[in-house]
Design an enzyme around this catalytic site. Sequence first.
Site, mmCIF file in Angstrom:
data_model
loop_
_atom_site.group_PDB
_atom_site.id
_atom_site.type_symbol
_atom_site.label_atom_id
_atom_site.label_comp_id
_atom_site.label_asym_id
_atom_site.label_seq_id
_atom_site.Cartn_x
_atom_site.Cartn_y
_atom_site.Cartn_z
ATOM 1 N N HIS A 1 82.418 69.609 59.839
ATOM 2 C CA HIS A 1 82.413 70.826 60.651
ATOM 3 C C HIS A 1 82.192 72.027 59.731
ATOM 4 O O HIS A 1 82.586 72.001 58.573
ATOM 5 C CB HIS A 1 83.759 71.000 61.361
ATOM 6 C CG HIS A 1 84.033 69.949 62.380
ATOM 7 N ND1 HIS A 1 85.003 68.993 62.219
ATOM 8 C CD2 HIS A 1 83.461 69.696 63.581
ATOM 9 C CE1 HIS A 1 85.030 68.209 63.290
ATOM 10 N NE2 HIS A 1 84.097 68.603 64.129
ATOM 11 N N SER B 1 75.776 71.111 63.021
ATOM 12 C CA SER B 1 75.143 72.339 62.515
ATOM 13 C C SER B 1 74.741 72.120 61.064
ATOM 14 O O SER B 1 75.563 71.670 60.257
ATOM 15 C CB SER B 1 76.122 73.520 62.556
ATOM 16 O OG SER B 1 76.398 73.883 63.876
ATOM 17 N N HIS C 1 79.479 64.763 65.456
ATOM 18 C CA HIS C 1 80.190 66.033 65.246
ATOM 19 C C HIS C 1 79.607 66.699 64.000
ATOM 20 O O HIS C 1 78.953 66.055 63.187
ATOM 21 C CB HIS C 1 81.682 65.761 64.998
ATOM 22 C CG HIS C 1 82.461 65.553 66.255
ATOM 23 N ND1 HIS C 1 83.360 66.469 66.737
ATOM 24 C CD2 HIS C 1 82.453 64.527 67.149
ATOM 25 C CE1 HIS C 1 83.888 66.026 67.862
ATOM 26 N NE2 HIS C 1 83.358 64.841 68.134
ATOM 27 N N ASP D 1 87.595 69.576 73.272
ATOM 28 C CA ASP D 1 87.141 69.146 71.945
ATOM 29 C C ASP D 1 88.360 69.032 71.018
ATOM 30 O O ASP D 1 89.205 69.932 70.983
ATOM 31 C CB ASP D 1 86.161 70.211 71.415
ATOM 32 C CG ASP D 1 85.361 69.739 70.220
ATOM 33 O OD1 ASP D 1 85.191 68.515 70.037
ATOM 34 O OD2 ASP D 1 84.883 70.609 69.450
HETATM 35 P P1 13P Z 1 79.607 72.302 63.650
HETATM 36 O O1 13P Z 1 80.741 73.048 63.028
HETATM 37 O O2 13P Z 1 78.759 71.613 62.630
HETATM 38 O O3 13P Z 1 78.797 73.148 64.551
HETATM 39 O O4 13P Z 1 80.240 71.120 64.526
HETATM 40 C C1 13P Z 1 80.823 71.376 65.767
HETATM 41 C C2 13P Z 1 81.617 70.226 66.242
HETATM 42 O O5 13P Z 1 81.459 69.099 65.803
HETATM 43 C C3 13P Z 1 82.617 70.494 67.290
HETATM 44 O O6 13P Z 1 83.342 69.361 67.620
#
Ligand code: 13P
Length: 286
Positions: free
Chosen positions: A179, A210, A207, A85
């Site tokens: 993020h 959350s 991405h 990632d």
């Molecule tokens: P979150 O921080 O919203 O969980 O996103 C994770 C992400 O996109 C990792 O690449």
Amino acid sequence: MSLVPAFKLVKDAKEQHYAIGHFNINGLNWITTYLQVAQATKTPIVIATSDRLIRNLGGFQYVSDVVHFMIDELKITVPVALHLDHGLSLESVQAAIKAGYTSVMFDGSKLPIEENTFLTKQVVEMAHQNGVSVEAEVGAIGGNEDGLISGIKYASVEDALKMKETGIDILAAALGSVHGDYVGKPNLNFEKMAQIAQTTDLPLVLHGASGIPDDQIQIAIQMGTAKININTEVNYAWLNEVRQRINDKNVGHEPVPVIASGNQAIKQLVLEKMKQFHVLGKAADF
Ligand code: 13P
């Protein structure tokens, strides 16, 4: 089953209008927990390490060896992709591929598009020679990425088309998600998402998923989002549970029940996300 390239999973997801869950690894127990949920529910999964955290996790080879070992040990038969990632350099991408990762993301989002595509093209050559799939980012997804805080830069259709030319398999287009924690309500640009999905015909990645409300997740999936990344909510689930348990006087000196309760909270959260992404039980397709 041995590890598979993420593209194999994402392609089927796009065709059938569901999304593969991508879940970040923040410790070795995250790996075991993710594999157990995937196997118990017969669900394909992408498990990922962020380039920024890889040293804390023991390095690419260590993570890859643990994943391969646990797949045998737990008799995992569902398809699993091990993904880098936000790979930040060609060296990181190369190290991940050499270690046995089956999917890499190159994140050139801080660079001008010409430089981003120039480097991504080299990543594609390196990865495809090894049967590894490639994800790249256009625009810049903002927020708090493992401690690094930055703003959103919305992706354009033109840049998405330039990125497609590199031969990538999956596209992360920044369309308003961030993020980490949202300040206010998430507001995705669905008009732009539809245009990018249609003109590039690439499966899209969401991405920063959350905290995005369910109605927006469902629209994103319908528009061609076929991989959805979750890290922050998993970590909150683990931390909140462990925080509560650690204060339980009966715990005494034993860390195992505390850690296990955190893992149980991760399982619950992952299961909810898999249901929301309509991916539960889709391992039968492979
Ligand atoms: P979150 O921080 O919203 O969980 O996103 C994770 C992400 O996109 C990792 O690449």
